[in-house]
Motif scaffolding. Sequence first.
Motif, short mmCIF file in Angstrom:
data_model
loop_
_atom_site.label_atom_id
_atom_site.label_comp_id
_atom_site.label_asym_id
_atom_site.label_seq_id
_atom_site.Cartn_x
_atom_site.Cartn_y
_atom_site.Cartn_z
N GLU A 203 0.58 -1.64 -0.44
CA GLU A 203 -0.03 0.00 0.24
C GLU A 203 0.46 1.30 -0.04
O GLU A 203 0.78 1.89 -0.34
N PRO A 214 -5.86 4.89 0.26
CA PRO A 214 -5.10 4.02 1.02
C PRO A 214 -6.16 4.01 2.55
O PRO A 214 -5.72 2.65 3.38
N LYS A 217 -8.39 0.95 1.04
CA LYS A 217 -7.12 -0.16 0.60
C LYS A 217 -7.36 -0.25 -0.30
O LYS A 217 -7.79 -1.48 -1.28
N THR A 237 -2.89 -5.47 -3.68
CA THR A 237 -1.95 -4.61 -3.00
C THR A 237 -2.36 -5.31 -1.64
O THR A 237 -2.96 -6.14 -1.30
#
Length: 483
Positions: A203, A214, A217, A237
């Motif tokens: 991330e 973020p 996510k 990710t």
Amino acid sequence: LAGNETIIVEIDYCVLIQSYCQRMAYLLGIDIGTTTVKTVLVNAVGFKVVEERSTPIGDHLKSSIPNACELSASAILVAVERCASGHSRAALQHVRSIGVCGQMHGCVLWNDGQPFLRGGNLRADEPGSCGVLITWQDKRCSEGFLASLPPTSTSVPVSAGYGCATLAWLQQYSPDDLARYNRAGTIMDLLVWSLCGELKMSEQNATSWGYYDPVCKKWEVSTLLQARVPTKFLPPTVSVPHRAGTLLMDWLGIREGTTVGVAMGDMQCSVYAAQPSHTDAVLNIGTAAQIVIIYTDHSLRSNQLSRQSLTDVPYFSGDYAKVAASLSGGNVIATFVSMLQGWLGALGIDHKMIGDADIYERLVACGAEKWDTTLCVDPVWWGERHTPEAKGSVTNMTGDNMTFSDWCGALHRGIIQNLSKMMPEEVLLEHKIERLLGSGRTLHKNTLLQRHVTSTFKRPLVLREDVDAPLGAAMAVSKLCVD
């Protein structure tokens, strides 16, 4: 013993060292920087640095693309291997985990056939297997092009040199080059994939590419489709620390099956190595410069509109980092030195008679004589990510403040004052910051910068010795060790 008899004991030091290493476990930290690859061997318990090595990456490639900044990805892999091979082979045999970090934002393309670890060596020299690294310093994405991209909903604005902006540019202006590859990532992702055959992006690095949320996510897929970025290039990710995979085969004495962590950001790893408390801010000055605050309370996230110089990015274990990341750090001083050498050459003076180390030493000494000069230098010669149109300036010039010492003092002060504008006092107060932890080679070697830090931020500066990104990378993957 009788009389003067002497007993001679022969010690085989190689056997002694090997025996010692067998009782130890090590972590290997790798940092792929802008100009140098650094590696460290660290005790798995206590994180004491046992060995450290560095290897230059090489010059930037010549490109026909205006404002491009590219490096050879295959040459970087060779530099990584050369650097890591400089460690004791006896110690490398006892590496338990490999942590990789490096220069964020950049983008490299490759084809995901056979990984580049072959016959125990890293090789990416087959035609068409790997593209160039388009670095974070790349400026092919003009202000007009960036303005044409759809806005992001995150606190991280998309800038030139960011991976997703670069992919959008390639799709529009060089689609044939893009079509030759099927994978993309940072140069660290390429290394991790080469070592273990798995592509996962942390991330930290995803956020550095832009168009990644973020908090939720996930990639901003619908927005990226508007920007015409092929979504096949967006890696899955994961949070960090995270196990990417295991070493495909023995490498430099490191055993097959050794844990390889997912690639991390150099900024986060540098901060992690300093082990800051929640009342510390970490100031790192290397090629560029950053000041970072770690926090857990999401209500302290920055408002993108009101504080465009600050970004909030993933740190470790659910924490966030508030970052003022300046493009103006040690590169300002290096450019000034290069300019001086050019002037000397124009005057017919061979600048090679004066070593670079001597020049840097004189800059600091002369600047200290005029550290409070009335001359003002704003050294944002490459702009900043939040103000790419900004240009450097020299103001308040008078007939008696243009000595060499004035210039040196004003230049160093300007670097620190620019950082203080990006991370203003009210933010430091909001986070209850009491001191600054200093890291980075440029800051450690430059006492004049240190003096301006304490004067400008009005807080004590505590230098952290031996704190660097590869150490942080090694420390971060310690939790991933398996028996």
